[in-house]
Design a protein around this motif. Sequence first.
Motif, PDB file in Angstrom:
ATOM      1  N   LEU A  56       0.828  -1.205   0.000  1.00 16.23           N
ATOM      2  CA  LEU A  56       0.000   0.000   0.000  1.00 16.23           C
ATOM      3  C   LEU A  56       0.864   1.258   0.000  1.00 16.23           C
ATOM      4  CD1 LEU A  56      -2.831   1.166   0.072  1.00 16.23           C
ATOM      5  CD2 LEU A  56      -2.780   1.004   2.564  1.00 16.23           C
ATOM      6  N   ARG A  57       1.945   1.220   0.754  1.00 14.22           N
ATOM      7  CA  ARG A  57       2.860   2.369   0.755  1.00 14.22           C
ATOM      8  C   ARG A  57       3.459   2.593  -0.629  1.00 14.22           C
ATOM      9  NH1 ARG A  57       8.276   3.392   1.308  1.00 14.22           N
ATOM     10  NH2 ARG A  57       8.863   5.270   2.473  1.00 14.22           N
ATOM     11  N   TYR A  60      -0.006   3.369  -3.213  1.00 12.99           N
ATOM     12  CA  TYR A  60      -1.210   4.030  -2.705  1.00 12.99           C
ATOM     13  C   TYR A  60      -1.794   5.033  -3.702  1.00 12.99           C
ATOM     14  CZ  TYR A  60       1.430   8.316  -1.651  1.00 12.99           C
ATOM     15  OH  TYR A  60       2.179   9.455  -1.755  1.00 12.99           O
ATOM     16  N   ARG A  61      -0.973   5.603  -4.562  1.00 10.67           N
ATOM     17  CA  ARG A  61      -1.485   6.593  -5.523  1.00 10.67           C
ATOM     18  C   ARG A  61      -2.447   5.967  -6.527  1.00 10.67           C
ATOM     19  NH1 ARG A  61       3.918   8.132  -4.973  1.00 10.67           N
ATOM     20  NH2 ARG A  61       4.239  10.248  -4.179  1.00 10.67           N
ATOM     21  N   THR A  63      -4.489   3.335  -5.789  1.00  6.36           N
ATOM     22  CA  THR A  63      -5.522   2.570  -5.080  1.00  6.36           C
ATOM     23  C   THR A  63      -6.915   3.116  -5.358  1.00  6.36           C
ATOM     24  OG1 THR A  63      -3.971   2.043  -3.299  1.00  6.36           O
ATOM     25  CG2 THR A  63      -6.310   1.826  -2.794  1.00  6.36           C
ATOM     26  N   TRP A  65      -9.819   3.719  -3.685  1.00  6.33           N
ATOM     27  CA  TRP A  65     -10.277   3.784  -2.305  1.00  6.33           C
ATOM     28  C   TRP A  65     -11.781   3.577  -2.177  1.00  6.33           C
ATOM     29  CZ3 TRP A  65      -6.801   3.273   1.314  1.00  6.33           C
ATOM     30  CH2 TRP A  65      -5.476   3.664   1.047  1.00  6.33           C
ATOM     31  N   GLY A 157      -2.458  -2.028  -5.461  1.00  9.70           N
ATOM     32  CA  GLY A 157      -2.781  -1.032  -4.449  1.00  9.70           C
ATOM     33  C   GLY A 157      -4.144  -1.238  -3.837  1.00  9.70           C
ATOM     34  N   ALA A 161      -4.901  -2.349   0.147  1.00 11.67           N
ATOM     35  CA  ALA A 161      -5.736  -1.601   1.084  1.00 11.67           C
ATOM     36  C   ALA A 161      -6.841  -2.489   1.649  1.00 11.67           C
ATOM     37  CB  ALA A 161      -6.340  -0.384   0.385  1.00 11.67           C
TER      38      ALA A 161
END
Length: 236
Positions: A56-57, A60-61, A63, A65, A157, A161
Amino acid sequence: MTIALAGLAVALGALVQGTVGFGIALVSVPLLAIIDPGLVPVPMLMLATAHAMLTLRREYRDTDWAGVGWALLGRLPGIAIGVLAVALLPPRWFGLAVAVVVLGCVALSVVHWRPRPTVPALLVAGVVSGAAGTASAIGGPPVALLYQHAHGARVRGTLAAYFVAGSLLSLAGLLVGGQVDADAVQAAAVMVPFLIAGFALSNPARRLLDRGWTRPAVLALAAGGAIALLAQTALG
């Protein structure tokens, strides 16, 4: 020798999940159950959580959400269904049902089905994933199949999450149940260097996969998980 073999199993699973987006439990758990059963399930769940956080780190861009939120909303009743299934149904019948559903989705995807991560689809996938993950420890394929046409970073990603939240919920439940102790934490800690090594190897591997191989990898791994579940059901 045992630590080295267990570490290789963890590293291999970390490499696969870091490249495709899921699969660490599918690859590592069967091997660890033979090499060192003490690493399953709590230490492995801790390692899977750590791996998801690392992914995720990194991704993350990319992902989705909103998609993660809808899938998690579906996962909650799915967990309840999984618990109920374990309590009331023969494990082999539930495992067989999950495997058949996943294989059916893979087959449809190969032929002409183009699943999309719409809200209804995410809710259903979350329910199936929660039920399957709770009852059989294979919960990644239902959600992954919805993102098979997305680019690799999006798949990794989003699933990372989803796995972080789901794994933390599972660990919280195990903690309340008294199954998380110092021995489990120590066993997981010993495997962390191998986890990091496998994750590091996924950096160059994912670049190769992202050249048009993400969808075949997702379908192959989902089918592999279903076949493994069928084998587990038959042997059980």
